[in-house]
Design an enzyme around this catalytic site. Structure first.
Site: not given
Length: 322
Positions: A241, A270, A288
């Protein structure tokens, strides 16, 4: 008998949507995935369950507004920090996640970040794409091999273990720290060395992989003080994370050379990330992509549906959170 209605907030893989439509009257948000919380809450008035994603942030003030007819929420993610579980419990809403589909795919991305950082892959690709490659040179973009290097894994759950298995294939030496120590046979399986503190792990980690969950104890743990405990020129990768990292401290260490490289798949805030990362040459950055494999995304969708199936069957959710 009429089918139960469920809301699916984002377009999901076709195999997942097809299975959902077999069992339920599906209300999908459509081709434009940018569903707002207000749209979700309004649509929820006419359905029996919600299958949402990590993009739908559901703190207490949102959960308190969920219509009374909703008693089941299943999230298309392993993480659940976007949902206030205590608020759900107070409302009698059952919540489940999709914990297993991401394991192998995320470990592969972590391995790719390790390799890409060690061998300066992003710099090499940039040289090609900007037509600035002068030709082979003896000292051009010299990186380092992985074999024989110490890999410290912070968080030795399913993903951390899957990474260890892959890193062993590159002859890396595996070290780990977790609040739960693995049984001796599991450590033997990975030839893994346990450290009884994060500081101890940091001190040996030529490569350091962040695989811990986001908790009040871990958020922001990777900061200037943490970095100073790593060997000089360590390489860091993060597939966990973004909020585990203090971006300013990471960027300063990369600029100074205290850290040699960083491979990052997740970021605080993000998709808007710290501006300091964009111009740093010694970074290998992904948007991601951890679970972005068709097999992973299908399994995540199936697990999310398993929770809903169980709820309507009057059974315990297989991946219950609340």
């Amino acid at each position: 008998m009429a089918k139960k209605k469920i809301l699916i907030t984002w377009p999901l893989p076709e195999a997942v949507m097809a299975r959902a439509r077999e069992s339920y009257d599906v209300i999908a948000h459509g081709d434009d995935p940018k569903i707002t919380i207000e749209e979700m809450l309004e649509t929820a008035k006419s359905v029996d369950a919600i299958l949402l994603t990590l993009n739908e942030k559901c703190p207490k003030e949102v959960i308190d507004r969920v219509p009374e007819n909703i008693k089941c929420i299943s999230t298309f993610s392993i993480g659940f920090e976007h949902i206030d579980l205590e608020a759900c419990k107070a409302r009698g809403i059952k919540v489940g996640n999709a914990p297993h589909g991401v394991t192998v795919a995320t470990a592969e991305i972590a391995m790719l970040l390790l390799l890409g950082s060690a061998r300066r892959a992003s710099e090499g690709e940039r040289m090609i794409r900007t037509r600035s490659w002068p030709g082979w040179q003896p000292l051009q973009l010299v990186g380092q091999r992985l074999d024989g290097k110490k890999l410290g894994i912070y968080g030795f759950g399913k993903i951390g273990q899957a990474l260890a298995k892959r890193a062993r294939g590159f002859d890396m030496e595996i070290h780990y720290y977790d609040i739960y120590r693995q049984p001796a046979e599991k450590e033997k399986e990975f030839d893994a060395i346990y450290h009884d503190s994060l500081d101890s792990l940091l001190s040996v980690s030529q490569f350091f992989s962040i695989n811990a969950p986001s908790t009040p104890q871990t958020r922001g743990f990777f900061n200037k003080a943490t970095i100073e405990k790593l060997p000089q020129g360590a390489i860091v990768v993060n597939t966990a994370r973004g909020d585990l990292v203090n971006d300013e401290d990471m960027i300063a260490a990369l600029k100074s050379g205290r850290l040699a490289y960083a491979g990052l798949d997740v970021f605080l805030g993000e998709p808007k990330i710290n501006e300091g990362y964009y111009d740093l040459p010694n970074t290998f950055l992904f948007p991601h992509l951890g679970s972005a494999a068709v097999e992973a995304r299908n399994q995540m969708g199936f697990e999310a549906l398993d929770n809903i199936d169980a709820f309507f069957a009057g059974k315990e959710m297989p991946f219950k959170l609340a």
